[in-house]
Design a protein around this motif. Structure first.
Motif, PDB file in Angstrom:
ATOM      1  N   ALA A 116     -15.150 -32.843 -34.922  1.00 42.97           N
ATOM      2  CA  ALA A 116     -16.422 -32.261 -35.994  1.00 42.97           C
ATOM      3  C   ALA A 116     -16.770 -30.774 -35.365  1.00 42.97           C
ATOM      4  O   ALA A 116     -17.491 -29.991 -36.229  1.00 42.97           O
ATOM      5  N   SER A 160     -13.461 -37.563 -31.619  1.00 41.62           N
ATOM      6  CA  SER A 160     -13.982 -37.240 -32.901  1.00 41.62           C
ATOM      7  C   SER A 160     -15.014 -36.122 -32.945  1.00 41.62           C
ATOM      8  O   SER A 160     -15.065 -35.534 -33.843  1.00 41.62           O
ATOM      9  N   PHE A 161     -15.815 -36.085 -31.737  1.00 43.38           N
ATOM     10  CA  PHE A 161     -16.826 -35.060 -31.851  1.00 43.38           C
ATOM     11  C   PHE A 161     -16.256 -33.654 -31.579  1.00 43.38           C
ATOM     12  O   PHE A 161     -16.581 -32.833 -32.422  1.00 43.38           O
ATOM     13  N   TRP A 220     -17.113 -27.983 -37.680  1.00 48.32           N
ATOM     14  CA  TRP A 220     -18.035 -27.971 -38.546  1.00 48.32           C
ATOM     15  C   TRP A 220     -19.459 -27.762 -38.182  1.00 48.32           C
ATOM     16  O   TRP A 220     -20.411 -27.052 -38.718  1.00 48.32           O
ATOM     17  N   ILE A 221     -19.701 -28.111 -37.078  1.00 47.92           N
ATOM     18  CA  ILE A 221     -21.226 -27.951 -36.423  1.00 47.92           C
ATOM     19  C   ILE A 221     -21.039 -26.781 -35.659  1.00 47.92           C
ATOM     20  O   ILE A 221     -22.113 -26.381 -35.193  1.00 47.92           O
TER      21      ILE A 221
END
Lengths: 422, 307
Positions: free
Chosen positions: B25, B21-22, B28-29
């Motif tokens: 992400a 899930s990192f 986005w980051i």
């Protein structure tokens, strides 16, 4: 668990903030070379020009030169960037690091750039006629190992400016010619009038110039193109005398932190007895305080034999990829043509370095006292690669003679900085 | 660097599913990470790299010299005085700022007519450019034409203008006053926000228990301000430690290094000695000191610990 993450984030955030703040001195590396834009014939070549301002009028003067030049040469555009003397060398260094060295640069020191092969020889960027027109004494000052890299732009010398009103008030009749006479006269003015006697600007604007004037007055200098010699007996004697002037209170307050420009303003306002100043100061007095009763005389030296600080600044061209040399040549040839050049030099109040310019300005009375002093002028050892560091050391350290440090220690410290820069 | 380890740590400890899930992400980051890398990590890395090189005075990279530059930095006879100046500068400015801001925030937290106006006035030094504010002070202190000196001579305190910015100790004092002046708005507002977050019930309970005003402040209000104070102190330490504009303008014309902090010394080495390599080494030392201060602070004060 959540708390831990938060703490980690605070640490990380603080580290990032610390990095961001500590690294703000970083001046943009990794820039790209923009040399490729001048390829095809008929395309417009843009020359980057980085120059310092000598006076409030410098920018307008250059803008006029560039406008007229561009009108005559539609294939060349000149991109002018002005910087103060305090910042220009820092800006230049950043540009060199980013491979964006200016095509035309007006500065003081040049030997270290030449030594690293960054500068174009003058024969590449000026026609033979232009090069041959420089007075030989100035042209020689522009050579490293026999090759000339700089086109001498201006010459200048320092002279003693004295306030006649204050001298009269203090009962001084003769303009001082020796150190002792200058000391006595300054003391009289400090004691008997409300003004300061002698203005000694040892802040980081003029410390090197003021020191050189005093050293030259004792037959000293900063060394030669091959060796920087600051810590010598002649220089030490001069520095000791400067310190004596400060200690005995015949100068303005806090000479170690005094800059030349604001100090000369107090002279122009009539609140200072003596100061070493430049040809431009005459023009400044004319516009700002025409009623000032003052005179210009040779520099006071230990024995009275004439000596002064001579300064020559130059235009130079950084090679980059060499594609713009032809356009730079057009600009230099245009600028150093007698009419354009003499107008520039005389408006700025400097002395010309070309033969044709010298002939044109020979009758100028304002410049005469300074032109007379040029033969006895001592120059900075600008061709020495360690000169920049020496110059910086004088600017940041020489003022310490006014804050109690012994002159011998200060000269030693400056010498050590110069030696470390080899 | 530390940013990515902080994010990796939970990822490693948790299950592989959360690791994925990192990754999810990341888009986005990603932009934020990229920004941090280009404007923080890369320049810092380049600075560290430069500190191990010999760089000529005009800026060309000559050769690697290992830790020679650091040896020169630590052998520098000026360093002890500069470090002492730096400590005095940071401790005095941050302490004065926080104490004055605590009082000011308390005052601004009380309702009184015209409070909004006063609150806005407090922001002014923050809104104005630091260079501008400092220059105004610098001219006011000038011995020949400064308005402050003129005032002191006119009321007879001084016979003639005094060079406040021309000698090391008074110039440092002036710089400290200015630094406090420009740091107060941020600190006051941070503390004010903390004050407004204190529940009224706790103050009421203190009153019911018979605690006096001073006792209430020390035992009830101050502990609840912990979070706000921690942020204010930490940011102030980093900011003041790395401050250049105020010191450069006020103490810049003083000869020698008697009024220099680490930051202005780095600048002088760069500007006057033209030693990019040495000033890079000094910057690395500077950065290490800030990191150590922050680490000690986080470890001992535990700003994130709840009351």
């Amino acid at each position: 668990m959540k708390k831990r993450n938060l703490r980690g984030a605070v640490v990380a955030g603080a580290a990032a903030a610390a990095l961001l703040l500590t690294s703000c001195g970083f001046g943009g590396g990794g820039g790209t070379s923009d040399g490729g834009s001048s390829g095809s014939a008929g395309a417009v070549t843009t020359l980057d020009m980085l120059v310092p301002s000598y006076s409030d009028g410098t920018k307008a003067l250059w803008e006029k030169v560039i406008k007229d030049f561009e009108a005559a040469n539609s294939d060349v555009k000149v991109n002018l960037e002005m910087q103060s003397w305090e910042n220009i060398e820092g800006v230049l260094k950043t540009k060199i690091q980013g491979n964006k060295a200016p095509d035309i640069y007006n500065g003081g020191a040049f030997a270290e750039f030449a030594a690293e092969g960054l500068l174009a020889p003058v024969t590449d960027v000026a026609s033979e006629a232009t090069v041959a027109d420089f007075q030989p004494s100035f042209a020689d000052n522009e050579k490293v190992d026999g090759t000339q890299y700089g086109l001498p732009l201006i010459a200048s010398a320092r002279a003693l400016f004295y306030n006649k009103t204050l001298m009269k008030e203090a009962g001084i009749t003769d303009v001082p010619k020796t150190w002792d006479e200058l000391y006595t006269a300054s003391k009289a003015i400090s004691d008997k009038t409300k003004s300061d006697g002698y203005g000694m600007p040892l802040g980081n604007e003029e410390a090197q110039g003021e020191s050189m004037i005093w050293f030259a007055g004792n037959g000293g200098n900063f060394g030669t193109g091959t060796a920087i010699e600051v810590d010598t007996p002649a220089n030490l004697e001069a520095a000791d005398f400067m310190q004596k002037m400060i200690k005995d209170g015949v100068t303005q307050k806090d000479p170690g932190a005094t800059q030349r420009t604001p100090m000369l303003n107090t002279f122009i306002q009539g609140k200072l007895g003596f100061a070493y100043a430049l040809p431009q100061t005459i023009g400044q007095i004319k516009t700002e305080n025409p009623d000032l009763e003052y005179g210009v005389a040779p520099v006071a030296t230990k024995t009275g034999t004439p000596a002064t600080l001579g300064v020559a600044d130059r235009l130079m061209s950084f090679k980059n990829d060499g594609s713009k040399a032809a356009s730079v040549k057009k600009f230099m040839d245009y600028f150093f043509s007698a009419d354009v050049y003499t107008n520039w030099v005389s408006t700025e109040g400097f002395l010309p370095t070309t033969k044709s310019g010298g002939e044109k300005l020979a009758g100028d009375e304002t410049l005469k006292p300074f032109l007379d002093m040029l033969p006895s002028a001592v120059f900075y050892p600008t061709t020495n690669p360690a000169w920049n560091a020496t110059d910086g050391a004088f600017k940041s350290l020489m003022g310490q003679i006014a804050t109690g440090k012994s002159a011998a220690d200060v000269l030693k410290e400056i010498q050590a900085k110069a030696d470390a820069a080899k | 660097m530390s940013v990515s380890t902080a994010q990796k740590r939970p990822a490693k400890r948790k299950s592989a599913r959360e690791g994925a899930s990192f990754l999810a992400a990341l888009p986005w980051i990603g932009p934020a990470l990229l920004l941090i890398f280009t404007i923080v990590v890369f320049p810092a890395g380049y600075m560290i790299y430069n500190s191990t090189r010999k760089i000529s005075q005009v800026g060309t990279d000559l050769k690697g010299v290992g830790f020679d530059n650091f040896a020169k930095v630590f052998a520098d006879p000026n360093l002890p005085r500069i470090l002492l100046n730096t400590v005095v500068w940071v401790v005095v400015v941050v302490t004065l700022t926080v104490v004055i801001s605590l009082a000011l925030a308390q005052f601004l937290n009380k309702p009184f007519p015209g409070r909004t106006l006063v609150r806005m006035a407090v922001i002014v030094p923050w809104a104005a450019s630091v260079v501008m504010t400092t220059t105004v002070f610098y001219y006011a202190m000038d011995p020949n034409y400064g308005i402050f000196n003129k005032f002191l001579t006119d009321i007879g305190l001084l016979d003639e203008g005094f060079g406040f910015t021309k000698n090391a100790v008074p110039a440092m004092a002036v710089a400290i006053v200015i630094a406090v002046f420009v740091s107060i708005p941020f600190t006051t507002y941070t503390i004010l926000a903390g004050l407004q977050a204190i529940p009224g019930e706790t103050l009421e309970a203190a009153r019911v228990d018979g605690a006096g005003r001073w006792r209430t402040y020390i035992s009830v209000i101050l502990p609840q301000l912990r979070g706000a104070l921690a942020v204010a102190v930490l940011i102030n330490i980093i900011n003041v430690f790395n401050n250049l504009p105020i010191l450069k303008i006020i103490t810049g014309s003083i000869p020698g290094y008697s009024a220099d902090t680490l930051m202005t010394y780095i600048f002088k080495v760069l500007q006057f000695d033209r030693r990019l390599d040495i000033s890079s080494a000094l910057s690395v030392v500077n950065f290490a000191i800030v990191l150590v201060i922050v680490a000690i602070y986080v470890k001992t004060v535990k700003p994130m610990k709840e009351v």
